[in-house]
Design a protein around this motif. Structure first.
Motif, PDB file in Angstrom:
ATOM      1  N   UNK A 184       1.421  -1.306  -0.282  1.00 39.12           N
ATOM      2  CA  UNK A 184       0.069   0.003   0.107  1.00 39.12           C
ATOM      3  C   UNK A 184       0.522   1.011  -0.376  1.00 39.12           C
ATOM      4  N   UNK A 185       1.740   1.738   1.109  1.00 41.77           N
ATOM      5  CA  UNK A 185       2.360   2.620   0.656  1.00 41.77           C
ATOM      6  C   UNK A 185       3.498   2.549  -0.394  1.00 41.77           C
ATOM      7  N   UNK A 186       3.694   1.725  -0.795  1.00 44.07           N
ATOM      8  CA  UNK A 186       4.598   1.969  -2.423  1.00 44.07           C
ATOM      9  C   UNK A 186       3.751   2.268  -3.325  1.00 44.07           C
ATOM     10  N   UNK A 187       2.685   1.660  -3.436  1.00 47.62           N
ATOM     11  CA  UNK A 187       1.398   1.952  -4.277  1.00 47.62           C
ATOM     12  C   UNK A 187       1.278   3.281  -4.389  1.00 47.62           C
ATOM     13  N   UNK A 188       1.406   4.081  -3.119  1.00 52.89           N
ATOM     14  CA  UNK A 188       0.560   5.729  -2.804  1.00 52.89           C
ATOM     15  C   UNK A 188       1.927   6.537  -3.393  1.00 52.89           C
ATOM     16  N   UNK A 189       3.385   5.681  -3.345  1.00 53.65           N
ATOM     17  CA  UNK A 189       4.566   6.439  -3.543  1.00 53.65           C
ATOM     18  C   UNK A 189       4.623   6.735  -5.542  1.00 53.65           C
ATOM     19  N   UNK A 190       4.028   5.066  -5.791  1.00 51.75           N
ATOM     20  CA  UNK A 190       4.431   5.634  -7.365  1.00 51.75           C
ATOM     21  C   UNK A 190       3.235   5.720  -8.099  1.00 51.75           C
ATOM     22  N   UNK A 191       1.611   6.283  -7.453  1.00 56.24           N
ATOM     23  CA  UNK A 191       0.661   7.030  -7.600  1.00 56.24           C
ATOM     24  C   UNK A 191       1.327   8.388  -7.828  1.00 56.24           C
ATOM     25  N   UNK A 192       2.565   8.798  -6.917  1.00 56.77           N
ATOM     26  CA  UNK A 192       2.243   9.817  -6.672  1.00 56.77           C
ATOM     27  C   UNK A 192       3.312  10.828  -7.209  1.00 56.77           C
ATOM     28  N   UNK A 193       3.807   9.714  -7.149  1.00 55.83           N
ATOM     29  CA  UNK A 193       6.607  10.105  -8.164  1.00 55.83           C
ATOM     30  C   UNK A 193       6.597   9.594  -9.241  1.00 55.83           C
ATOM     31  N   UNK A 194       7.303  10.166  -9.507  1.00 58.36           N
ATOM     32  CA  UNK A 194       7.840   9.139 -11.430  1.00 58.36           C
ATOM     33  C   UNK A 194       9.347   8.497 -10.740  1.00 58.36           C
ATOM     34  N   UNK A 195       9.967   8.744  -9.781  1.00 55.73           N
ATOM     35  CA  UNK A 195      11.174   7.871  -9.956  1.00 55.73           C
ATOM     36  C   UNK A 195      11.481   7.001  -7.966  1.00 55.73           C
ATOM     37  N   UNK A 196      10.861   5.645  -8.529  1.00 55.75           N
ATOM     38  CA  UNK A 196      10.932   5.101  -7.090  1.00 55.75           C
ATOM     39  C   UNK A 196      12.186   3.686  -7.215  1.00 55.75           C
ATOM     40  N   UNK A 197      12.514   3.928  -6.202  1.00 59.92           N
ATOM     41  CA  UNK A 197      13.850   2.665  -6.051  1.00 59.92           C
ATOM     42  C   UNK A 197      13.685   1.961  -4.338  1.00 59.92           C
ATOM     43  N   UNK A 198      13.170  -0.082  -4.526  1.00 57.73           N
ATOM     44  CA  UNK A 198      13.452  -0.645  -3.824  1.00 57.73           C
ATOM     45  C   UNK A 198      15.409  -0.474  -2.724  1.00 57.73           C
ATOM     46  N   UNK A 199      15.129  -0.373  -2.076  1.00 60.74           N
ATOM     47  CA  UNK A 199      16.400  -0.743  -0.932  1.00 60.74           C
ATOM     48  C   UNK A 199      16.694  -2.361  -0.594  1.00 60.74           C
TER      49      UNK A 199
END
Ligand code: SF4
Ligand code: SF4
Length: 494
Positions: A379-394
């Motif tokens: 859920x938190x990752x889905x939200x981040x990806x819905x509001x931002x373009x650049x996402x990377x997991x550790x």
């Protein structure tokens, strides 16, 4: 690391939350009696005392051991501090042949070690994930702290905050009028910033939602950015919502003290405020252990069970919305609106950020989100990806269920424990360093006020800028697109 000790609580602090003001004369007998009481009450504790086979699977799984190399910070080493006393007093072999089974009496020196090492555990439960018997050192730590409190040897930081919460309603000691002022100021700031009259209502009777959030959200950076994000989401949803001046704190330090009675008192305060305001639902803000308490304990803490008559019983909440038994996490709420297409975002507004996400241990291993297993990770990752373009997991082994604690959770977020906090942050900082180098990450989001506060203090020790720490709803706040009304000149007028 026996030398690392937080300040003990003084008499007024202890007595305000129902414990003796100083170490009682018959502390030994009282401590053993309390241990017996807890062993009788919590079957899990007795199983944890008996079940360890010293296989060693947990030894290198604790961030405090990784950061300090102190064997007593191995989960099994920490448990052993209590287990050897348990053997002495509660097992046949330990009573009659103590030397043969490694059973020892509880001396004052050992009690001091308990005080050091049970406050070098953040109750994060990482070790329990790797133990073949599911032994949860967090529960041993909680029991240890409860025994210490019972004999008058409490910790200043946690116990003082607990008293403040009972007295004033939040951990910071922020009284109602000051809170009202702060919220008004925030409304004006938002209006000046985006020209939209976003409200942060206080004590609004008949609202649909009451938000309880960590009090850090009211005034300090970066926490306040998330509060603004929640308010914008509620505004976009067109829902009537409110904060409460009498229950203005989501955090529940009863969990850190290991005191069920204090945890219950704090939970009942929230329930009472919700009943008085006549809200239908409680939503919990970005706070790790608050969510763990709310999700895992509220229904039993409030003592009303699932009978359906109490507005906050899980059964009744399920009837209102079967997907979410009470309470609801703000991430669930926002995620739900995103799924329904009810929120608009300009993702490019976050393009100056390359983002990673830190799974807070109390959310990752102590609770859940949504109606699918593992929802607390997606859920938190889905939200981040819905509001931002650049996402990377550790790295995979450092996130999700295996996430490393920030190093400041579980009642350790005090400056007198800075040495262990910095050392305990090591594994998370190493994982962060990798994703910074590989992907140019410059923002680490978390959904826990303690994680945010801990990281802003410790990242400079590891060569990062403290401004790289923030909340998921801070990212939501940056990207959300709200309709700007015509002809409104001030937040007050609106
Ligand atoms: S800090 Fe976490 S990993 Fe370490 S002993 Fe405590 S619960 Fe286990
Ligand atoms: S992993 Fe479990 S059984 Fe093995 S040493 Fe650790 S606590 Fe004991």
């Amino acid at each position: 690391m026996a030398h690392i000790k937080s300040f003990p609580a003084n008499a007024p602090i202890q007595e305000a939350i129902g414990f003796p003001g100083e170490l009682v004369e018959d502390w030994h007998d009282k401590a053993i009696a309390k241990m017996g009481d807890l062993l009788g009450k919590y079957r899990s504790l007795k199983v944890f005392m008996d079940a360890c086979v010293h296989c060693g699977a947990c030894t290198d799984k604790c961030h405090y051991f990784i950061g300090t190399n102190d064997p007593k910070n191995m989960p099994v080493g920490r448990q052993e501090l209590m287990r050897k006393v348990y053997r002495r007093h509660f097992t046949f072999a330990g009573k009659y042949f103590p030397a043969l089974v490694g059973a020892v009496d509880l001396t004052k020196e050992l009690l001091d070690e308990w005080y050091s090492y049970f406050y070098q555990c953040s109750e994060c439960r990482r070790c329990s994930v790797y133990c073949p018997y599911g032994i949860d050192t967090a529960e041993v730590t909680m029991a240890g702290r409860e025994i210490l409190d019972t004999v008058g040897y409490g910790q200043k930081y946690t116990n003082e905050i607990m008293g403040k919460l009972h007295r004033i309603g939040n951990n910071l000691g922020l009284p109602g009028p000051a809170l009202e002022d702060t919220l008004q100021g925030l409304e004006e700031d938002i209006f000046d910033d985006i020209g939209v009259p976003v409200k942060l209502p206080l004590d609004l009777e008949g609202a649909e939602i009451m938000l309880v959030t960590p009090s850090a959200d009211f005034f300090s950076e970066p926490h306040v950015e998330s509060l603004i994000g929640y308010a914008k989401v509620f505004h976009a949803a067109g829902v009537k919502w409110t904060l409460s001046s009498t229950a203005s704190e989501a955090g529940n330090f009863g969990m850190f003290i290991g005191s069920y009675a204090n945890m219950r008192r704090a939970a009942l305060r929230i329930r009472q405020a919700a009943l008085e305001l006549g809200v239908k639902r409680i939503v919990v803000g970005e706070c790790g252990h608050a969510w763990r308490v709310a999700y895992s304990f509220w229904n039993t803490l409030t003592g009303v069970g699932a009978g359906g008559e109490d507005p906050f019983s899980i059964e009744l909440q399920k009837q209102l919305d079967p997907r979410y038994p009470a309470p609801q996490h703000i991430c669930e709420y926002t995620h739900d609106l995103i799924q329904q297409g009810k929120l608009k975002f300009d993702k490019s507004a976050n393009d100056h950020r390359t983002i990673t996400f830190h799974d807070s241990c109390n959310v990752a291993r102590g609770s859940r989100m949504g109606n699918t297993p593992g929802g607390q990770f997606t859920i938190p990752r889905d939200i981040i990806k819905a509001v931002a373009n650049n996402y990377y997991d550790m790295a995979a082994e450092t996130i999700g269920e295996g996430t490393f604690c920030c190093g400041g959770g579980g009642g350790l977020l005090t400056d007198d424990l800075m040495e262990i906090r910095v050392k305990g942050a090591l594994p998370r900082m190493e994982a962060l360093n990798d994703v910074v180098k590989e992907n140019g990450v410059n923002f680490m989001a978390a959904i826990c006020a303690i994680c945010k506060a801990q990281f802003t203090k410790v990242v400079p020790y590891y060569g990062f800028d403290m401004s790289m720490i923030g909340g998921v709803h801070q990212l939501v706040s940056t990207a959300i697109v709200l309709e700007v009304p015509e002809e409104t000149e001030s937040a007050e007028e609106a």
